[in-house]
Write a protein that holds these residues in place. Structure first.
Motif, short mmCIF file in Angstrom:
data_model
loop_
_atom_site.label_atom_id
_atom_site.label_comp_id
_atom_site.label_asym_id
_atom_site.label_seq_id
_atom_site.Cartn_x
_atom_site.Cartn_y
_atom_site.Cartn_z
N ILE A 1 -11.40 -0.26 -8.37
CA ILE A 1 -10.76 0.10 -9.64
C ILE A 1 -11.52 1.25 -10.31
CG2 ILE A 1 -10.05 -0.79 -11.91
CD1 ILE A 1 -8.52 -1.98 -9.44
N GLY A 2 -10.74 2.22 -10.77
CA GLY A 2 -11.31 3.44 -11.36
C GLY A 2 -11.30 3.42 -12.88
N VAL A 3 -11.28 4.61 -13.45
CA VAL A 3 -11.41 4.73 -14.93
C VAL A 3 -10.07 5.01 -15.63
CG1 VAL A 3 -13.79 5.59 -14.76
CG2 VAL A 3 -11.91 7.23 -14.82
N GLU A 4 -8.96 4.94 -14.89
CA GLU A 4 -7.66 5.17 -15.52
C GLU A 4 -7.42 4.10 -16.60
OE1 GLU A 4 -8.14 4.31 -12.28
OE2 GLU A 4 -7.30 5.84 -10.95
N HIS A 5 -6.34 4.25 -17.38
CA HIS A 5 -6.02 3.19 -18.34
C HIS A 5 -5.60 1.95 -17.55
CE1 HIS A 5 -4.39 0.89 -21.58
NE2 HIS A 5 -4.84 1.79 -22.45
N PHE A 6 -6.15 0.79 -17.91
CA PHE A 6 -5.88 -0.39 -17.07
C PHE A 6 -4.39 -0.76 -17.04
CE2 PHE A 6 -5.14 -3.66 -20.23
CZ PHE A 6 -5.90 -3.28 -21.33
N ASN A 7 -3.67 -0.44 -18.12
CA ASN A 7 -2.23 -0.76 -18.11
C ASN A 7 -1.48 0.06 -17.07
OD1 ASN A 7 -2.09 -2.85 -19.91
ND2 ASN A 7 -1.88 -1.51 -21.70
N ASP A 8 -1.95 1.27 -16.82
CA ASP A 8 -1.30 2.11 -15.79
C ASP A 8 -1.60 1.56 -14.39
OD1 ASP A 8 -0.22 3.77 -17.71
OD2 ASP A 8 -1.95 5.14 -17.71
N ILE A 9 -2.84 1.10 -14.21
CA ILE A 9 -3.19 0.53 -12.89
C ILE A 9 -2.34 -0.73 -12.65
CG2 ILE A 9 -5.07 -0.42 -11.47
CD1 ILE A 9 -7.06 1.08 -13.31
N ILE A 10 -2.25 -1.57 -13.68
CA ILE A 10 -1.49 -2.81 -13.54
C ILE A 10 0.00 -2.50 -13.31
CG2 ILE A 10 -0.70 -4.88 -14.81
CD1 ILE A 10 -3.57 -4.98 -16.01
N TRP A 11 0.50 -1.51 -14.03
CA TRP A 11 1.92 -1.11 -13.83
C TRP A 11 2.13 -0.74 -12.36
CZ3 TRP A 11 3.71 3.46 -11.82
CH2 TRP A 11 5.10 3.62 -11.83
N ASP A 12 1.20 0.02 -11.82
CA ASP A 12 1.33 0.49 -10.44
C ASP A 12 1.32 -0.68 -9.46
OD1 ASP A 12 1.66 2.45 -8.57
OD2 ASP A 12 -0.50 2.81 -8.29
N ILE A 13 0.36 -1.60 -9.66
CA ILE A 13 0.27 -2.76 -8.76
C ILE A 13 1.55 -3.60 -8.87
CG2 ILE A 13 -0.99 -4.93 -8.34
CD1 ILE A 13 -3.54 -3.47 -9.32
N GLU A 14 2.02 -3.77 -10.09
CA GLU A 14 3.22 -4.59 -10.31
C GLU A 14 4.44 -3.98 -9.62
OE1 GLU A 14 4.29 -5.11 -14.45
OE2 GLU A 14 5.23 -7.05 -13.97
N LEU B 1 0.83 -1.22 0.00
CA LEU B 1 0.00 0.00 0.00
C LEU B 1 0.87 1.27 0.00
CD1 LEU B 1 -2.72 -1.18 2.55
CD2 LEU B 1 -3.09 -0.72 0.11
N ASN B 2 1.96 1.22 0.76
CA ASN B 2 2.83 2.41 0.85
C ASN B 2 3.61 2.67 -0.43
OD1 ASN B 2 2.01 2.96 3.46
ND2 ASN B 2 3.64 1.75 4.40
N CYS B 3 3.72 1.66 -1.28
CA CYS B 3 4.52 1.82 -2.50
C CYS B 3 3.70 2.19 -3.73
CB CYS B 3 5.31 0.53 -2.78
SG CYS B 3 6.63 0.31 -1.58
N LEU B 4 2.39 2.24 -3.60
CA LEU B 4 1.58 2.58 -4.77
C LEU B 4 1.86 4.01 -5.20
CD1 LEU B 4 -1.79 0.93 -3.65
CD2 LEU B 4 -0.40 0.23 -5.62
N LYS B 5 1.89 4.23 -6.50
CA LYS B 5 2.21 5.58 -7.00
C LYS B 5 1.01 6.25 -7.67
CE LYS B 5 7.18 5.42 -7.77
NZ LYS B 5 7.71 4.32 -7.06
N LEU B 6 0.23 5.48 -8.40
CA LEU B 6 -0.93 6.06 -9.11
C LEU B 6 -2.19 5.90 -8.26
CD1 LEU B 6 -2.17 7.21 -11.79
CD2 LEU B 6 -2.58 4.84 -12.45
N MET B 7 -2.41 4.69 -7.76
CA MET B 7 -3.60 4.43 -6.94
C MET B 7 -3.41 5.14 -5.61
SD MET B 7 -4.20 0.37 -7.47
CE MET B 7 -5.90 0.31 -7.00
N LYS B 8 -4.51 5.61 -5.05
CA LYS B 8 -4.41 6.30 -3.77
C LYS B 8 -4.73 5.34 -2.62
CE LYS B 8 -3.33 10.29 -5.37
NZ LYS B 8 -2.32 9.70 -6.26
N LEU B 9 -4.01 5.55 -1.52
CA LEU B 9 -4.26 4.75 -0.31
C LEU B 9 -5.36 5.48 0.47
CD1 LEU B 9 -3.77 2.79 2.02
CD2 LEU B 9 -1.64 3.97 2.51
N ALA B 10 -6.59 5.03 0.29
CA ALA B 10 -7.73 5.70 0.94
C ALA B 10 -8.88 4.72 1.03
CB ALA B 10 -8.17 6.91 0.12
N VAL B 11 -9.73 4.90 2.06
CA VAL B 11 -10.96 4.10 2.12
C VAL B 11 -11.96 4.72 1.16
CG1 VAL B 11 -10.52 3.34 4.49
CG2 VAL B 11 -11.85 5.41 4.10
#
Ligand SMILES: Cc1ncc(COP(=O)(O)O)c(C=O)c1O
Length: 414
Positions: free
Chosen positions: A395-408, A346-356
């Motif tokens: 999961i939001g409306v960003e490009h899915f490749n960017d979300i996956i990049w962030d998780i990876e 959670l602390n390393c995510l860059k695009l996704m936000k750490l929030a409830v």
């Protein structure tokens, strides 16, 4: 006009609004007013008679505008639009999801009553059921998604007469467990008598109002945190209750006297959100398919809780086929390890936000065991799989490749 029955998404821009009443403005203005001027004292009297239930409405008589705690055009038009998705007679909008939920429980339960409820539920709901309602002599008895009708009924053996509500959150936050609404209806029917109606209330926040319509599966009432998909932009807090008129009259009346309706500005924002509801939710769900595939294949992920990969032939899959039209945009997963690994991710995510919160345009990640569900009893958390290794993603409306990049990249650092 035309006899064509338009789809709800085609009506979200216009339904219930008459431009000629607002100087021709194409959009409904914000009726930022506390009170409304009556044309005459007789009109004021007539409006109050209907609003306070002293007489039935005449054919074609509309409830006149009185005072914004009772009614306001921004809320009324919004409520009419929300009814279209769920096929409800009526809707009442609240200042939060929790105020919608607590108002329904306070209206349909009395001291001495029992409420059967599905487990897990959102942490705030769990708190209200297990810490607040008992102070009023109301007891919540939980059941899980693996229990059949007879097992649920056996939980209230010899106290059947006390049960007044079956409350269901499906899919459940944060595990995505599905509950069979047909079974919940059957439980309520077997506990109802000629003197006592047991109502079924469903929290449809995870799926609604697009992908699941509980009223069509036997529910009496549907509740929403409209803060989530309905609002969709993480910029407001709101709730909604929908159902048949006979139940909604009671909900609306208590709302009038608790005074927990949403304000006109929130109503206006929600109307704006509804115009893009289907586009947003559709994109979010299609992004989630890709994210789920990625998580499934990742060596640092132990288990993925996603409705799109339920095992064919399983009971959960059968409920999915019966009740839902999409796997939605919520995924939880167990990371290999525990709290330390989950926090590192959670602390390393860059695009996704750490929030409830969830359901908005931006992707969010959180740790249910120490955040949204930290107030759920340790026993229930263990029973329901809300462990220290569980991470929840919206999961939001960003490009899915960017979300996956962030998780990876965040998983790499774990
Ligand atoms: C499933 C569910 N129901 C109800 C609520 C409460 O809604 P609100 O925060 O709008 O009061 C939430 C909030 O996260 C939720 O996830």
């Amino acid at each position: 006009m035309t006899n064509r029955e338009f789809h709800p998404e085609s009506l979200m821009m216009t339904h219930g609004y008459k431009p000629e009443l607002s100087e021709g403005a194409i959009k409904c203005p914000i009726f930022q007013t506390s009170t409304f001027v009556f044309k005459s004292a007789e009109e004021g009297k007539a409006f109050f008679e209907v609003a306070y239930g002293q007489r039935e409405k005449e054919p074609n008589e509309e409830l006149g505008l009185i005072y914004s705690r009772l009614n306001n055009p921004d809320l009324q038009i919004l409520e009419e639009r929300l009814c279209l998705w769920d096929g409800a007679d009526e809707c009442a909008v609240f200042e939060s999801g929790m105020s919608a939920i607590s108002t329904v429980m306070l209206e349909f339960l009395r001291p001495g009553d029992i409420m059967l409820y599905s487990k897990p539920v959102y942490g705030g709901t769990d708190h209200f059921v297990n810490k607040v309602l008992p102070q009023y002599g109301i007891k919540g008895i939980g059941f899980t998604s693996t229990q059949e009708k007879d097992e649920i009924l056996s939980l209230v053996k010899d106290q059947e007469d006390k049960v007044k509500m079956v409350y269901v959150e499906t899919p459940a936050n944060p595990t995505n467990a599905l509950f069979d609404l047909e079974i919940c209806r059957a439980v309520a029917d077997s506990l109802s008598t000629s003197e006592k109606e047991v109502v079924v209330c469903v929290d449809n926040t995870y799926m609604g109002p697009l992908w699941q319509h509980p009223l069509k599966h036997g529910a009496d009432l549907v509740v929403y945190s409209a803060t989530k998909y309905i609002g969709g932009h993480s910029d407001l807090i709101a709730g909604a209750v929908l159902g048949k008129s006979k139940h909604m009259v009671r909900v609306r009346t208590l709302r009038t006297f608790l005074g927990n309706m949403a304000g006109p500005w929130t109503g206006w924002l929600l109307m704006r959100s509804l115009e893009t509801l289907k586009v947003r939710m559709t994109q979010q769900a299609s992004n989630t398919v890709e994210v789920a595939k990625f998580l499934e294949a990742h060596p640092k992920v132990e288990k993925v809780y996603y409705l799109g990969n339920l095992e064919e032939g399983s009971r959960q899959h059968a409920i999915f086929k019966k009740q839902l039209t999409s796997a939605g945009a919520m995924i939880s997963f167990d990371i290999k390890g525990g709290e330390k690994e989950a926090f590192k991710f959670l602390n390393c995510l860059k695009l996704m936000k750490l929030a409830v919160s969830l359901g908005s345009t931006e992707s969010l990640a959180e740790h249910p065991a120490t955040m949204t569900h930290s107030d759920v009893s340790a026993e229930d958390r263990a029973l329901l799989g809300i462990s220290e290794k569980l991470v929840r993603l919206s999961i939001g409306v960003e490009h899915f490749n960017d979300i996956i990049w962030d998780i990876e990249q965040a998983l790499e650092k774990v």
